[in-house]
Design a protein around this motif. Structure first.
Motif, PDB file in Angstrom:
ATOM      1  N   ALA A   7       0.831  -1.204   0.000  1.00  0.00           N
ATOM      2  CA  ALA A   7       0.000   0.000   0.000  1.00  0.00           C
ATOM      3  C   ALA A   7       0.862   1.250   0.000  1.00  0.00           C
ATOM      4  O   ALA A   7       1.662   1.456   0.917  1.00  0.00           O
ATOM      5  CB  ALA A   7      -0.909   0.006   1.222  1.00  0.00           C
ATOM      6  N   ALA A   8       0.689   2.074  -1.019  1.00  0.00           N
ATOM      7  CA  ALA A   8       1.276   3.407  -1.036  1.00  0.00           C
ATOM      8  C   ALA A   8       0.209   4.327  -0.454  1.00  0.00           C
ATOM      9  O   ALA A   8      -0.652   4.835  -1.162  1.00  0.00           O
ATOM     10  CB  ALA A   8       1.646   3.814  -2.452  1.00  0.00           C
ATOM     11  N   VAL A   9       0.231   4.482   0.879  1.00  0.00           N
ATOM     12  CA  VAL A   9      -0.756   5.309   1.573  1.00  0.00           C
ATOM     13  C   VAL A   9      -0.314   6.758   1.436  1.00  0.00           C
ATOM     14  O   VAL A   9       0.743   7.149   1.943  1.00  0.00           O
ATOM     15  CB  VAL A   9      -0.885   4.905   3.059  1.00  0.00           C
ATOM     16  N   ARG A  14       2.132  13.472   1.197  1.00  0.00           N
ATOM     17  CA  ARG A  14       3.120  12.662   1.901  1.00  0.00           C
ATOM     18  C   ARG A  14       2.767  11.187   1.793  1.00  0.00           C
ATOM     19  O   ARG A  14       1.606  10.813   1.667  1.00  0.00           O
ATOM     20  CB  ARG A  14       3.217  13.067   3.363  1.00  0.00           C
ATOM     21  N   LEU A  15       3.798  10.356   1.878  1.00  0.00           N
ATOM     22  CA  LEU A  15       3.671   8.912   1.785  1.00  0.00           C
ATOM     23  C   LEU A  15       3.988   8.294   3.138  1.00  0.00           C
ATOM     24  O   LEU A  15       4.942   8.689   3.800  1.00  0.00           O
ATOM     25  CB  LEU A  15       4.680   8.382   0.752  1.00  0.00           C
ATOM     26  N   LEU A  16       3.198   7.291   3.523  1.00  0.00           N
ATOM     27  CA  LEU A  16       3.440   6.589   4.778  1.00  0.00           C
ATOM     28  C   LEU A  16       4.448   5.459   4.546  1.00  0.00           C
ATOM     29  O   LEU A  16       4.174   4.520   3.792  1.00  0.00           O
ATOM     30  CB  LEU A  16       2.131   6.020   5.335  1.00  0.00           C
ATOM     31  N   ALA A  17       5.613   5.571   5.168  1.00  0.00           N
ATOM     32  CA  ALA A  17       6.655   4.545   5.094  1.00  0.00           C
ATOM     33  C   ALA A  17       6.683   3.804   6.426  1.00  0.00           C
ATOM     34  O   ALA A  17       6.476   4.398   7.483  1.00  0.00           O
ATOM     35  CB  ALA A  17       8.009   5.181   4.822  1.00  0.00           C
ATOM     36  N   LEU A 102       6.826   4.338  11.977  1.00  0.00           N
ATOM     37  CA  LEU A 102       6.132   4.834  10.791  1.00  0.00           C
ATOM     38  C   LEU A 102       6.598   6.263  10.574  1.00  0.00           C
ATOM     39  O   LEU A 102       6.910   6.975  11.532  1.00  0.00           O
ATOM     40  CB  LEU A 102       4.614   4.819  10.987  1.00  0.00           C
ATOM     41  N   ARG A 103       6.610   6.662   9.318  1.00  0.00           N
ATOM     42  CA  ARG A 103       7.048   8.027   9.011  1.00  0.00           C
ATOM     43  C   ARG A 103       6.332   8.514   7.761  1.00  0.00           C
ATOM     44  O   ARG A 103       6.271   7.805   6.763  1.00  0.00           O
ATOM     45  CB  ARG A 103       8.557   8.016   8.784  1.00  0.00           C
ATOM     46  N   TRP A 104       5.790   9.734   7.815  1.00  0.00           N
ATOM     47  CA  TRP A 104       5.214  10.383   6.652  1.00  0.00           C
ATOM     48  C   TRP A 104       6.341  11.122   5.948  1.00  0.00           C
ATOM     49  O   TRP A 104       7.020  11.937   6.573  1.00  0.00           O
ATOM     50  CB  TRP A 104       4.112  11.353   7.047  1.00  0.00           C
ATOM     51  N   VAL A 105       6.572  10.825   4.684  1.00  0.00           N
ATOM     52  CA  VAL A 105       7.667  11.459   3.953  1.00  0.00           C
ATOM     53  C   VAL A 105       7.145  12.159   2.707  1.00  0.00           C
ATOM     54  O   VAL A 105       6.209  11.699   2.064  1.00  0.00           O
ATOM     55  CB  VAL A 105       8.767  10.441   3.568  1.00  0.00           C
ATOM     56  N   SER A 118      12.669  -3.877  -3.632  1.00  0.00           N
ATOM     57  CA  SER A 118      11.423  -3.873  -4.411  1.00  0.00           C
ATOM     58  C   SER A 118      10.663  -2.559  -4.252  1.00  0.00           C
ATOM     59  O   SER A 118      10.051  -2.073  -5.198  1.00  0.00           O
ATOM     60  CB  SER A 118      10.535  -5.046  -4.003  1.00  0.00           C
ATOM     61  N   ASP A 119      10.705  -1.968  -3.073  1.00  0.00           N
ATOM     62  CA  ASP A 119      10.031  -0.701  -2.828  1.00  0.00           C
ATOM     63  C   ASP A 119      10.818   0.459  -3.452  1.00  0.00           C
ATOM     64  O   ASP A 119      10.237   1.383  -4.003  1.00  0.00           O
ATOM     65  CB  ASP A 119       9.837  -0.484  -1.329  1.00  0.00           C
ATOM     66  N   ARG A 120      12.149   0.397  -3.381  1.00  0.00           N
ATOM     67  CA  ARG A 120      12.986   1.437  -3.989  1.00  0.00           C
ATOM     68  C   ARG A 120      12.719   1.542  -5.487  1.00  0.00           C
ATOM     69  O   ARG A 120      12.701   2.629  -6.052  1.00  0.00           O
ATOM     70  CB  ARG A 120      14.467   1.171  -3.738  1.00  0.00           C
ATOM     71  N   ALA A 121      12.471   0.402  -6.138  1.00  0.00           N
ATOM     72  CA  ALA A 121      12.205   0.402  -7.583  1.00  0.00           C
ATOM     73  C   ALA A 121      10.935   1.180  -7.926  1.00  0.00           C
ATOM     74  O   ALA A 121      10.761   1.633  -9.059  1.00  0.00           O
ATOM     75  CB  ALA A 121      12.087  -1.037  -8.089  1.00  0.00           C
ATOM     76  N   LEU A 122      10.056   1.367  -6.954  1.00  0.00           N
ATOM     77  CA  LEU A 122       8.783   2.049  -7.175  1.00  0.00           C
ATOM     78  C   LEU A 122       8.878   3.570  -6.950  1.00  0.00           C
ATOM     79  O   LEU A 122       7.910   4.283  -7.174  1.00  0.00           O
ATOM     80  CB  LEU A 122       7.724   1.437  -6.246  1.00  0.00           C
ATOM     81  N   LEU A 123      10.031   4.069  -6.536  1.00  0.00           N
ATOM     82  CA  LEU A 123      10.149   5.493  -6.192  1.00  0.00           C
ATOM     83  C   LEU A 123       9.679   6.452  -7.289  1.00  0.00           C
ATOM     84  O   LEU A 123       9.014   7.441  -6.968  1.00  0.00           O
ATOM     85  CB  LEU A 123      11.569   5.832  -5.737  1.00  0.00           C
ATOM     86  N   PRO A 124       9.952   6.216  -8.578  1.00  0.00           N
ATOM     87  CA  PRO A 124       9.421   7.154  -9.586  1.00  0.00           C
ATOM     88  C   PRO A 124       7.888   7.239  -9.565  1.00  0.00           C
ATOM     89  O   PRO A 124       7.319   8.330  -9.669  1.00  0.00           O
ATOM     90  CB  PRO A 124       9.931   6.582 -10.912  1.00  0.00           C
ATOM     91  N   GLU A 125       7.219   6.104  -9.422  1.00  0.00           N
ATOM     92  CA  GLU A 125       5.753   6.107  -9.364  1.00  0.00           C
ATOM     93  C   GLU A 125       5.257   6.777  -8.083  1.00  0.00           C
ATOM     94  O   GLU A 125       4.234   7.459  -8.080  1.00  0.00           O
ATOM     95  CB  GLU A 125       5.203   4.677  -9.449  1.00  0.00           C
ATOM     96  N   LEU A 126       5.994   6.600  -6.987  1.00  0.00           N
ATOM     97  CA  LEU A 126       5.607   7.231  -5.724  1.00  0.00           C
ATOM     98  C   LEU A 126       5.739   8.744  -5.806  1.00  0.00           C
ATOM     99  O   LEU A 126       4.876   9.473  -5.317  1.00  0.00           O
ATOM    100  CB  LEU A 126       6.444   6.675  -4.578  1.00  0.00           C
ATOM    101  N   ARG A 127       6.797   9.221  -6.446  1.00  0.00           N
ATOM    102  CA  ARG A 127       6.950  10.668  -6.629  1.00  0.00           C
ATOM    103  C   ARG A 127       5.778  11.243  -7.418  1.00  0.00           C
ATOM    104  O   ARG A 127       5.259  12.306  -7.097  1.00  0.00           O
ATOM    105  CB  ARG A 127       8.263  10.982  -7.341  1.00  0.00           C
TER     106      ARG A 127
END
Length: 145
Positions: A7-9, A14-17, A102-105, A118-127
């Motif tokens: 889940a990309a909350v 901000r994103l919940l990590a 937990l951290r909101w970033v 696997s999560d790092r690979a998603l960083l462009p989509e998260l941005r």
């Protein structure tokens, strides 16, 4: 192949990590929370269940983010990771029930975390997802200690 959903909350730009507590080789690394899809469960239902179990957080599940990601799990098990954008509901605050922290970033902080590969690979989509979510000045999503 076992499907695992993440889940990309996203709230207020901000994103919940979530920081892993276990297993030992992943302890302290950051991830998007989630888990395995159980037999007879849809991916969306699994995310709703996992967010309640891991974070005590009700969410609305939105669109898929990124491609399917085949990864190797414990004991060589083949896993297929799928990520979805989620929105917290009802003003409930996320709690670290199964994580160290937990951290909101924001988008400028994404590279600062030690993400699982696997999560790092998603960083462009998260941005991109964060760019779609506005931040009100002086406001930050709430976390319970």
């Amino acid at each position: 192949m076992q499907v695992v959903v993440g889940a990309a909350v996203v709230a207020d730009g901000r994103l919940l990590a979530a920081q892993r507590a276990e297993p030992a080789d992943m302890r302290g690394r950051w991830e998007l929370p989630g888990g395995s899809v159980e037999p007879g469960e849809t991916e969306r239902d699994a995310l709703v269940r996992e967010m309640r179990e891991e974070l005590g957080l009700p969410v609305a599940v939105g669109e898929r983010l990124g491609p399917d990601m085949p990864v190797e799990g414990r004991r060589g098990m083949a896993l297929l990771l799928r990520f979805y954008r989620c929105t917290p509901l009802d003003g409930v605050q996320a709690q670290a029930l199964e994580h160290l922290a937990l951290r909101w970033v924001g988008p400028d902080e994404l590279d600062d975390l030690d993400w699982l590969p696997s999560d790092r690979a998603l960083l462009p989509e998260l941005r991109a997802a964060l760019a779609d979510s506005a931040v009100a000045p002086g406001e930050e999503p709430a976390l319970e200690p």
